[in-house]
Design an enzyme around this catalytic site. Structure first.
Site: not given
Ligand SMILES: C[S@@+](CC[C@H](N)C(=O)[O-])C[C@H]1O[C@@H](n2cnc3c(N)ncnc32)[C@H](O)[C@@H]1O
Length: 240
Positions: A82, A134, A137, A212, A214
Site C-alpha cells: 500500500i 508476513l 500490521d 523479510t 520485518e
Molecule cells: C509490518 S510490515 C511487514 C512487511 C513485510 N511483509 C515484511 O515482513 O517485512 C506490513 C506491511 O503491510 C503493508 N500493508 C498494510 N496494509 C496493506 C494493504 N491494505 N494493502 C497492501 N499492503 C498493506 C504496509 O504498508 C507494510 O509495508
C-alpha cells in the site's frame, strides 16, 4: 543499474487502509495486463501466457519475493504493497536485480495497491496457489481491529482467489495477532490449519522467519515469531 538505497524510500506505516483509495486497479481480472510486470516470462510463453500464482500481501521491502524467486522459477509472484515509496523501492530493487542478472528475477513484481479492497479485481476465482501474510500490521487497539488484514469478510475473498489446496502462510511477532489470525482461519469453513508435522516438509517455512526486513528486525530485537499455515479446503456445500 545499482541497487536502490532503502533510506531514500522510507515512509511511515500507513494508518488507515480503509480510507486508502487506489485509482488504477482493473475492473475485472481479465482487464489486468500482467505482461508489463513480467515481460520476459510473457515473451517466453507467448502462446500460453503464465498466471500469477503467489501473492505476498503487504510485501514491505520485498525480501520474501527475492528469496522465493529462484526457488520457484516457473511461478509468477506478486508483492502487493500500500505504501507508495515502499512499493517504488521494491520495483526499483527488482529492476536493478534483473539488470544485474538478466536470466533471474523475471518471475517477481510489485504492485502499489490496497489489498484489503481490490484483491478480486486482480485475481480470478481459484487463481492463487499461495498467499503470504508476513508480519502484518497488528493494529493493537480494539477500535482498529477492523483494519487488520485478516478478518471475517476478507477471509471470504482469500478463499475465493485461492485454488482448492492453496496455502496461506502467516507469521507475526505479536501473540495476540497470531491468536486472532488462528481463530479467524479456524472458524472459517473453507480453511483448515496444517499440522507442524506436515510443515516440516515445506521448504518455504524456514524462509518465512528472516527473509523479510520485518522478520530481520524481530530477530535483532530477540522477538518471538509465531507461525500458522492454513489450507484452502473444498467447499462442503458444493455438490459436483
Ligand atoms: C509490518 S510490515 C511487514 C512487511 C513485510 N511483509 C515484511 O515482513 O517485512 C506490513 C506491511 O503491510 C503493508 N500493508 C498494510 N496494509 C496493506 C494493504 N491494505 N494493502 C497492501 N499492503 C498493506 C504496509 O504498508 C507494510 O509495508
Amino acid at each position: 543499474m545499482s541497487l536502490p538505497q532503502k533510506r531514500f524510500y522510507r515512509q511511515r506505516a500507513h494508518s488507515n487502509p480503509i480510507a486508502d483509495h487506489c485509482f488504477d486497479y482493473p475492473q475485472t481480472p481479465a482487464l489486468m495486463d500482467w505482461s508489463k510486470y513480467y515481460p520476459e516470462k510473457f515473451k517466453e510463453c507467448a502462446e500460453s501466457p503464465p498466471t500469477v500464482e503467489f501473492a505476498d500481501i503487504g510485501c514491505g521491502y520485498g525480501g520474501l519475493l527475492i528469496t522465493l524467486s529462484p526457488m520457484f522459477p516457473n511461478s509468477l509472484m506478486i508483492g502487493m504493497e500500500i505504501r507508495v515509496k515502499v512499493s517504488d523501492y521494491v520495483m526499483d530493487r527488482i529492476a536493478a536485480l534483473r539488470t544485474q542478472n538478466p536470466s533471474e528475477y523475471q518471475n517477481i513484481a510489485c504492485l502499489r495497491t490496497n489489498a484489503m479492497k481490490y484483491l478480486p479485481n486482480y485475481f480470478r476465482k481459484g487463481q492463487l496457489k499461495k498467499i503470504f501474510f508476513l508480519y502484518p500490521d497488528p493494529h493493537f487497539k480494539k477500535a482498529k481491529h477492523k483494519w487488520r488484514i485478516v478478518n471475517q469478510s476478507l477471509l471470504a475473498e482469500y478463499a475465493y482467489v485461492l485454488s482448492e489446496g492453496g496455502i496461506v502462510y502467516t507469521v507475526t511477532d505479536v501473540k495476540d495477532l497470531h491468536e486472532w489470525m488462528v481463530q479467524h482461519f479456524e472458524e472459517h469453513p473453507l480453511f483448515s490449519r496444517i499440522s507442524d508435522e506436515e510443515l516440516k516438509l515445506d521448504p518455504i517455512i524456514e524462509k518465512l522467519y528472516s527473509s523479510t526486513e520485518e522478520g530481520q528486525k524481530v530477530s535483532r530485537n530477540n522477538g518471538d515469531k509465531f507461525l500458522a499455515v492454513f489450507r484452502r479446503i473444498k467447499d462442503p456445500l458444493v455438490i459436483v
